[in-house]
Design a protein around this motif. Structure first.
Motif, PDB file in Angstrom:
ATOM      1  N   THR A  22       0.849  -1.182   0.000  1.00  0.00           N
ATOM      2  CA  THR A  22       0.000   0.000   0.000  1.00  0.00           C
ATOM      3  C   THR A  22       0.888   1.236   0.000  1.00  0.00           C
ATOM      4  O   THR A  22       1.922   1.268   0.665  1.00  0.00           O
ATOM      5  N   VAL A  23       0.484   2.263  -0.765  1.00  0.00           N
ATOM      6  CA  VAL A  23       1.246   3.503  -0.876  1.00  0.00           C
ATOM      7  C   VAL A  23       0.444   4.626  -0.239  1.00  0.00           C
ATOM      8  O   VAL A  23      -0.724   4.824  -0.558  1.00  0.00           O
ATOM      9  N   TYR A  24       1.079   5.350   0.681  1.00  0.00           N
ATOM     10  CA  TYR A  24       0.450   6.465   1.390  1.00  0.00           C
ATOM     11  C   TYR A  24       1.192   7.750   1.072  1.00  0.00           C
ATOM     12  O   TYR A  24       2.419   7.765   1.042  1.00  0.00           O
ATOM     13  N   CYS A  25       0.453   8.844   0.867  1.00  0.00           N
ATOM     14  CA  CYS A  25       1.062  10.157   0.714  1.00  0.00           C
ATOM     15  C   CYS A  25       1.392  10.692   2.096  1.00  0.00           C
ATOM     16  O   CYS A  25       0.626  10.518   3.033  1.00  0.00           O
ATOM     17  N   MET A  26       2.540  11.343   2.215  1.00  0.00           N
ATOM     18  CA  MET A  26       2.981  11.884   3.495  1.00  0.00           C
ATOM     19  C   MET A  26       3.524  13.286   3.287  1.00  0.00           C
ATOM     20  O   MET A  26       4.133  13.580   2.265  1.00  0.00           O
ATOM     21  N   GLU A  27       3.308  14.142   4.276  1.00  0.00           N
ATOM     22  CA  GLU A  27       3.914  15.471   4.231  1.00  0.00           C
ATOM     23  C   GLU A  27       5.324  15.375   4.795  1.00  0.00           C
ATOM     24  O   GLU A  27       5.599  14.569   5.669  1.00  0.00           O
ATOM     25  N   VAL A  28       6.202  16.214   4.282  1.00  0.00           N
ATOM     26  CA  VAL A  28       7.580  16.259   4.748  1.00  0.00           C
ATOM     27  C   VAL A  28       7.742  17.530   5.570  1.00  0.00           C
ATOM     28  O   VAL A  28       7.384  18.615   5.121  1.00  0.00           O
ATOM     29  N   SER A  29       8.271  17.390   6.785  1.00  0.00           N
ATOM     30  CA  SER A  29       8.381  18.558   7.666  1.00  0.00           C
ATOM     31  C   SER A  29       9.486  19.525   7.238  1.00  0.00           C
ATOM     32  O   SER A  29       9.377  20.724   7.427  1.00  0.00           O
ATOM     33  N   THR A  30      10.566  19.005   6.668  1.00  0.00           N
ATOM     34  CA  THR A  30      11.622  19.873   6.155  1.00  0.00           C
ATOM     35  C   THR A  30      11.906  19.476   4.708  1.00  0.00           C
ATOM     36  O   THR A  30      12.114  18.300   4.420  1.00  0.00           O
ATOM     37  N   PRO A  31      11.901  20.439   3.799  1.00  0.00           N
ATOM     38  CA  PRO A  31      12.119  20.127   2.383  1.00  0.00           C
ATOM     39  C   PRO A  31      13.488  19.498   2.138  1.00  0.00           C
ATOM     40  O   PRO A  31      14.470  19.879   2.767  1.00  0.00           O
ATOM     41  N   LEU A  32      13.515  18.548   1.234  1.00  0.00           N
ATOM     42  CA  LEU A  32      14.750  17.892   0.836  1.00  0.00           C
ATOM     43  C   LEU A  32      15.555  18.867  -0.028  1.00  0.00           C
ATOM     44  O   LEU A  32      15.039  19.452  -0.970  1.00  0.00           O
ATOM     45  N   GLN A  33      16.804  19.091   0.354  1.00  0.00           N
ATOM     46  CA  GLN A  33      17.679  19.982  -0.394  1.00  0.00           C
ATOM     47  C   GLN A  33      18.702  19.133  -1.152  1.00  0.00           C
ATOM     48  O   GLN A  33      19.492  18.424  -0.547  1.00  0.00           O
ATOM     49  N   LEU A  34      18.649  19.202  -2.468  1.00  0.00           N
ATOM     50  CA  LEU A  34      19.576  18.446  -3.307  1.00  0.00           C
ATOM     51  C   LEU A  34      20.526  19.389  -4.025  1.00  0.00           C
ATOM     52  O   LEU A  34      20.129  20.473  -4.455  1.00  0.00           O
ATOM     53  N   ASN A  35      21.755  18.984  -4.160  1.00  0.00           N
ATOM     54  CA  ASN A  35      22.732  19.734  -4.949  1.00  0.00           C
ATOM     55  C   ASN A  35      22.797  19.082  -6.319  1.00  0.00           C
ATOM     56  O   ASN A  35      23.548  18.142  -6.548  1.00  0.00           O
ATOM     57  N   VAL A  36      21.957  19.573  -7.227  1.00  0.00           N
ATOM     58  CA  VAL A  36      21.890  19.028  -8.575  1.00  0.00           C
ATOM     59  C   VAL A  36      23.070  19.578  -9.375  1.00  0.00           C
ATOM     60  O   VAL A  36      23.364  20.773  -9.299  1.00  0.00           O
ATOM     61  N   PRO A  37      23.763  18.703 -10.128  1.00  0.00           N
ATOM     62  CA  PRO A  37      24.917  19.169 -10.899  1.00  0.00           C
ATOM     63  C   PRO A  37      24.563  20.307 -11.851  1.00  0.00           C
ATOM     64  O   PRO A  37      23.432  20.397 -12.341  1.00  0.00           O
ATOM     65  N   LYS A  38      25.548  21.151 -12.127  1.00  0.00           N
ATOM     66  CA  LYS A  38      25.377  22.298 -13.020  1.00  0.00           C
ATOM     67  C   LYS A  38      24.892  21.812 -14.388  1.00  0.00           C
ATOM     68  O   LYS A  38      25.391  20.815 -14.916  1.00  0.00           O
ATOM     69  N   GLY A  39      23.877  22.494 -14.914  1.00  0.00           N
ATOM     70  CA  GLY A  39      23.320  22.141 -16.215  1.00  0.00           C
ATOM     71  C   GLY A  39      22.135  21.194 -16.131  1.00  0.00           C
ATOM     72  O   GLY A  39      21.433  20.995 -17.106  1.00  0.00           O
ATOM     73  N   PHE A  40      21.907  20.585 -14.974  1.00  0.00           N
ATOM     74  CA  PHE A  40      20.761  19.693 -14.793  1.00  0.00           C
ATOM     75  C   PHE A  40      19.555  20.535 -14.398  1.00  0.00           C
ATOM     76  O   PHE A  40      19.689  21.529 -13.681  1.00  0.00           O
ATOM     77  N   LYS A  41      18.369  20.151 -14.848  1.00  0.00           N
ATOM     78  CA  LYS A  41      17.141  20.850 -14.484  1.00  0.00           C
ATOM     79  C   LYS A  41      16.176  19.856 -13.853  1.00  0.00           C
ATOM     80  O   LYS A  41      15.785  18.876 -14.478  1.00  0.00           O
ATOM     81  N   THR A  42      15.797  20.109 -12.620  1.00  0.00           N
ATOM     82  CA  THR A  42      14.878  19.235 -11.891  1.00  0.00           C
ATOM     83  C   THR A  42      13.443  19.602 -12.229  1.00  0.00           C
ATOM     84  O   THR A  42      13.072  20.771 -12.167  1.00  0.00           O
ATOM     85  N   LYS A  43      12.634  18.606 -12.590  1.00  0.00           N
ATOM     86  CA  LYS A  43      11.213  18.836 -12.846  1.00  0.00           C
ATOM     87  C   LYS A  43      10.392  18.538 -11.599  1.00  0.00           C
ATOM     88  O   LYS A  43       9.505  19.277 -11.239  1.00  0.00           O
ATOM     89  N   ASN A  44      10.663  17.425 -10.966  1.00  0.00           N
ATOM     90  CA  ASN A  44      10.025  17.119  -9.685  1.00  0.00           C
ATOM     91  C   ASN A  44      10.859  16.080  -8.956  1.00  0.00           C
ATOM     92  O   ASN A  44      11.740  15.460  -9.533  1.00  0.00           O
ATOM     93  N   VAL A  45      10.582  15.929  -7.682  1.00  0.00           N
ATOM     94  CA  VAL A  45      11.302  14.988  -6.825  1.00  0.00           C
ATOM     95  C   VAL A  45      10.273  14.074  -6.185  1.00  0.00           C
ATOM     96  O   VAL A  45       9.281  14.551  -5.637  1.00  0.00           O
ATOM     97  N   GLN A  46      10.490  12.769  -6.271  1.00  0.00           N
ATOM     98  CA  GLN A  46       9.612  11.825  -5.585  1.00  0.00           C
ATOM     99  C   GLN A  46      10.433  11.113  -4.521  1.00  0.00           C
ATOM    100  O   GLN A  46      11.404  10.444  -4.830  1.00  0.00           O
ATOM    101  N   THR A  47      10.026  11.287  -3.287  1.00  0.00           N
ATOM    102  CA  THR A  47      10.692  10.621  -2.183  1.00  0.00           C
ATOM    103  C   THR A  47       9.877   9.389  -1.815  1.00  0.00           C
ATOM    104  O   THR A  47       8.673   9.495  -1.533  1.00  0.00           O
ATOM    105  N   ILE A  48      10.515   8.233  -1.852  1.00  0.00           N
ATOM    106  CA  ILE A  48       9.858   6.973  -1.500  1.00  0.00           C
ATOM    107  C   ILE A  48      10.466   6.462  -0.192  1.00  0.00           C
ATOM    108  O   ILE A  48      11.682   6.290  -0.093  1.00  0.00           O
ATOM    109  N   ILE A  49       9.614   6.262   0.775  1.00  0.00           N
ATOM    110  CA  ILE A  49      10.024   5.710   2.066  1.00  0.00           C
ATOM    111  C   ILE A  49       9.446   4.301   2.149  1.00  0.00           C
ATOM    112  O   ILE A  49       8.245   4.117   1.970  1.00  0.00           O
ATOM    113  N   LYS A  50      10.291   3.312   2.399  1.00  0.00           N
ATOM    114  CA  LYS A  50       9.828   1.925   2.472  1.00  0.00           C
ATOM    115  C   LYS A  50       9.876   1.450   3.910  1.00  0.00           C
ATOM    116  O   LYS A  50      10.753   1.824   4.672  1.00  0.00           O
ATOM    117  N   GLY A  51       8.904   0.642   4.264  1.00  0.00           N
ATOM    118  CA  GLY A  51       8.821   0.099   5.614  1.00  0.00           C
ATOM    119  C   GLY A  51       7.555  -0.723   5.777  1.00  0.00           C
ATOM    120  O   GLY A  51       7.026  -1.229   4.786  1.00  0.00           O
TER     121      GLY A  51
END
Length: 134
Positions: A100-129
């Motif tokens: 089962t997949v549940y949507c969850m809110e994140v209390s602190t936004p994930l900060q990624l250092n994307v390499p120069k020239g890369f463009k992020t469209k969206n981020v999907q964080t998957i937590i398994k447990g």
């Protein structure tokens, strides 16, 4: 904020109020977890045929009523609500037992250092447990 009716939600998103869309929206609003196409087809088999379900899922996703989740099981899941821009403040918990997949809110936004020239469209964080039902 006042609760919106199913018809108001569709109208706000620019979609016509049809019996099929009302049934699909009602189904999504009753659930606390994401649904696969097959789950939706089984739940709504008496109300929606396969191609109509697919077309309406596409319309709902494009309108931002639902969002698609790739949980790496090979089957897309759909959940009520639009993904925030950039995928911030939103994660998905995948139960390794019942899948089962549940949507969850994140209390602190994930900060990624994307390499120069890369463009992020969206981020999907998957937590398994293991979910509370298992």
């Amino acid at each position: 904020m006042e609760k919106m009716s199913f018809g108001q939600i569709l109208e706000e998103k620019g979609l016509k109020k049809t019996k099929v869309r009302m049934a699909l929206l009602h189904h999504f609003l009753q659930l606390k977890h994401a649904q696969s196409y097959n789950d939706l087809q089984l739940a709504l088999k008496n109300e929606i045929d396969k191609s109509t379900l697919y077309r309406n899922l596409t319309s709902f996703e494009q309108a931002g009523i639902i969002h698609r989740i790739n949980d790496h099981s090979g089957t897309s899941k759909y959940a009520f609500g639009e993904l925030p821009k950039g995928g911030q403040d939103h994660a998905h918990f995948v139960c390794e037992n019942c899948e089962t997949v549940y949507c969850m809110e994140v209390s602190t936004p994930l900060q990624l250092n994307v390499p120069k020239g890369f463009k992020t469209k969206n981020v999907q964080t998957i937590i398994k447990g293991i979910c509370s039902k298992c």
